[in-house]
Design a protein around this motif. Structure first.
Motif, mmCIF file in Angstrom:
data_model
loop_
_atom_site.group_PDB
_atom_site.id
_atom_site.type_symbol
_atom_site.label_atom_id
_atom_site.label_comp_id
_atom_site.label_asym_id
_atom_site.label_seq_id
_atom_site.Cartn_x
_atom_site.Cartn_y
_atom_site.Cartn_z
ATOM 1 N N SER A 144 -5.279 -7.174 -6.040
ATOM 2 C CA SER A 144 -3.995 -6.728 -6.556
ATOM 3 C C SER A 144 -2.957 -6.789 -5.449
ATOM 4 O O SER A 144 -3.290 -6.667 -4.269
ATOM 5 N N ASP A 145 -1.689 -6.944 -5.840
ATOM 6 C CA ASP A 145 -0.638 -6.967 -4.828
ATOM 7 C C ASP A 145 0.031 -5.608 -4.659
ATOM 8 O O ASP A 145 0.945 -5.457 -3.863
ATOM 9 N N HIS A 146 -0.437 -4.592 -5.404
ATOM 10 C CA HIS A 146 0.092 -3.229 -5.248
ATOM 11 C C HIS A 146 -1.054 -2.234 -5.381
ATOM 12 O O HIS A 146 -1.793 -2.259 -6.360
ATOM 13 N N VAL A 147 -1.201 -1.381 -4.377
ATOM 14 C CA VAL A 147 -2.274 -0.392 -4.327
ATOM 15 C C VAL A 147 -1.649 0.977 -4.092
ATOM 16 O O VAL A 147 -0.750 1.117 -3.262
ATOM 17 N N THR A 148 -2.123 1.965 -4.833
ATOM 18 C CA THR A 148 -1.687 3.341 -4.622
ATOM 19 C C THR A 148 -2.834 4.107 -3.971
ATOM 20 O O THR A 148 -3.986 3.984 -4.394
ATOM 21 N N VAL A 149 -2.505 4.871 -2.943
ATOM 22 C CA VAL A 149 -3.507 5.656 -2.231
ATOM 23 C C VAL A 149 -3.154 7.130 -2.377
ATOM 24 O O VAL A 149 -2.024 7.529 -2.100
ATOM 25 N N VAL A 157 0.874 -1.171 0.000
ATOM 26 C CA VAL A 157 0.000 0.000 0.000
ATOM 27 C C VAL A 157 0.909 1.218 0.000
ATOM 28 O O VAL A 157 1.584 1.502 0.986
ATOM 29 N N ASP A 158 0.922 1.929 -1.119
ATOM 30 C CA ASP A 158 1.777 3.099 -1.301
ATOM 31 C C ASP A 158 0.932 4.358 -1.142
ATOM 32 O O ASP A 158 0.149 4.693 -2.030
ATOM 33 N N VAL A 159 1.075 5.035 -0.005
ATOM 34 C CA VAL A 159 0.376 6.290 0.229
ATOM 35 C C VAL A 159 1.272 7.381 -0.348
ATOM 36 O O VAL A 159 2.325 7.687 0.215
ATOM 37 N N LYS A 160 0.886 7.943 -1.495
ATOM 38 C CA LYS A 160 1.734 8.879 -2.226
ATOM 39 C C LYS A 160 2.121 10.075 -1.360
ATOM 40 O O LYS A 160 1.280 10.675 -0.697
ATOM 41 N N GLY A 161 3.425 10.367 -1.356
ATOM 42 C CA GLY A 161 3.945 11.487 -0.585
ATOM 43 C C GLY A 161 4.115 11.180 0.887
ATOM 44 O O GLY A 161 4.506 12.050 1.658
ATOM 45 N N GLU A 162 3.814 9.941 1.281
ATOM 46 C CA GLU A 162 3.915 9.550 2.686
ATOM 47 C C GLU A 162 4.620 8.203 2.791
ATOM 48 O O GLU A 162 5.699 8.038 2.268
ATOM 49 N N ASP A 163 3.976 7.255 3.445
ATOM 50 C CA ASP A 163 4.588 5.963 3.732
ATOM 51 C C ASP A 163 4.160 4.885 2.742
ATOM 52 O O ASP A 163 3.168 5.017 2.037
ATOM 53 N N THR A 164 4.917 3.799 2.755
ATOM 54 C CA THR A 164 4.573 2.589 2.017
ATOM 55 C C THR A 164 4.474 1.458 3.031
ATOM 56 O O THR A 164 5.325 1.324 3.898
ATOM 57 N N TYR A 165 3.431 0.666 2.921
ATOM 58 C CA TYR A 165 3.179 -0.421 3.870
ATOM 59 C C TYR A 165 3.169 -1.747 3.129
ATOM 60 O O TYR A 165 2.656 -1.836 2.023
ATOM 61 N N SER A 177 -8.433 8.333 -2.380
ATOM 62 C CA SER A 177 -8.833 7.524 -3.533
ATOM 63 C C SER A 177 -7.858 6.361 -3.622
ATOM 64 O O SER A 177 -6.655 6.543 -3.433
ATOM 65 N N VAL A 178 -8.378 5.188 -3.909
ATOM 66 C CA VAL A 178 -7.557 3.991 -4.055
ATOM 67 C C VAL A 178 -7.410 3.690 -5.543
ATOM 68 O O VAL A 178 -8.404 3.631 -6.275
ATOM 69 N N LEU A 179 -6.166 3.518 -5.977
ATOM 70 C CA LEU A 179 -5.883 3.240 -7.387
ATOM 71 C C LEU A 179 -5.179 1.899 -7.535
ATOM 72 O O LEU A 179 -4.293 1.568 -6.748
ATOM 73 N N VAL A 180 -5.572 1.153 -8.550
ATOM 74 C CA VAL A 180 -4.896 -0.079 -8.934
ATOM 75 C C VAL A 180 -4.568 0.075 -10.409
ATOM 76 O O VAL A 180 -5.470 0.332 -11.228
ATOM 77 N N ASP A 181 -3.300 -0.030 -10.741
ATOM 78 C CA ASP A 181 -2.828 0.174 -12.117
ATOM 79 C C ASP A 181 -3.263 1.531 -12.662
ATOM 80 O O ASP A 181 -3.635 1.656 -13.829
ATOM 81 N N GLY A 182 -3.266 2.548 -11.795
ATOM 82 C CA GLY A 182 -3.601 3.907 -12.213
ATOM 83 C C GLY A 182 -5.076 4.203 -12.348
ATOM 84 O O GLY A 182 -5.460 5.302 -12.721
ATOM 85 N N ARG A 183 -5.923 3.234 -12.018
ATOM 86 C CA ARG A 183 -7.372 3.424 -12.135
ATOM 87 C C ARG A 183 -8.031 3.321 -10.770
ATOM 88 O O ARG A 183 -7.687 2.446 -9.967
ATOM 89 N N PRO A 184 -9.002 4.190 -10.500
ATOM 90 C CA PRO A 184 -9.687 4.128 -9.204
ATOM 91 C C PRO A 184 -10.506 2.846 -9.063
ATOM 92 O O PRO A 184 -11.060 2.349 -10.036
ATOM 93 N N VAL A 185 -10.535 2.335 -7.838
ATOM 94 C CA VAL A 185 -11.343 1.151 -7.539
ATOM 95 C C VAL A 185 -12.266 1.481 -6.373
ATOM 96 O O VAL A 185 -11.909 2.260 -5.487
ATOM 97 N N PRO A 186 -13.462 0.902 -6.344
ATOM 98 C CA PRO A 186 -14.364 1.113 -5.208
ATOM 99 C C PRO A 186 -13.790 0.477 -3.950
ATOM 100 O O PRO A 186 -13.235 -0.618 -3.995
ATOM 101 N N GLU A 187 -13.926 1.178 -2.838
ATOM 102 C CA GLU A 187 -13.354 0.689 -1.577
ATOM 103 C C GLU A 187 -14.043 -0.573 -1.074
ATOM 104 O O GLU A 187 -13.475 -1.308 -0.285
ATOM 105 N N ASP A 188 -15.270 -0.845 -1.544
ATOM 106 C CA ASP A 188 -15.990 -2.034 -1.056
ATOM 107 C C ASP A 188 -15.706 -3.285 -1.888
ATOM 108 O O ASP A 188 -16.260 -4.346 -1.624
#
Length: 85
Positions: free
Chosen positions: A73-78, A5-13, A57-68
């Protein structure tokens, strides 16, 4: 499976999906839901890293995904929508 989980501009988990699933199952059981082996959702990932779906907003491969939706995916951008004060 591990999820980054990559929180842009912050931490990666690095989160173990099974551990997130255990937390999600415990929350569902406490709320009166079933404790079936459900795949954790993107909202469960956010909760694990102390973020609210209302502020990101949660992105997978650069596209937003619904939180529910279940994590598939094994990599998520927040991206934070609002930061600072």
């Amino acid at each position: 499976m591990y999820v980054t989980v990559d929180v842009k501009g912050e931490d990666t988990y690095e989160l173990e999906l099974e551990a997130v699933a255990g937390t999600a199952d415990a929350d569902a059981t406490a709320a009166g839901g079933s404790d079936a082996d459900a795949t954790p959702t993107y909202a469960d990932l956010l909760r694990t890293v102390d973020l609210s779906p209302h502020e990101v907003s949660v992105l997978v491969d650069g596209r937003p995904v619904p939180e529910d939706q279940p994590v598939e995916s094994d990599h998520v951008t927040v991206l934070r929508l609002i930061k600072g004060g």
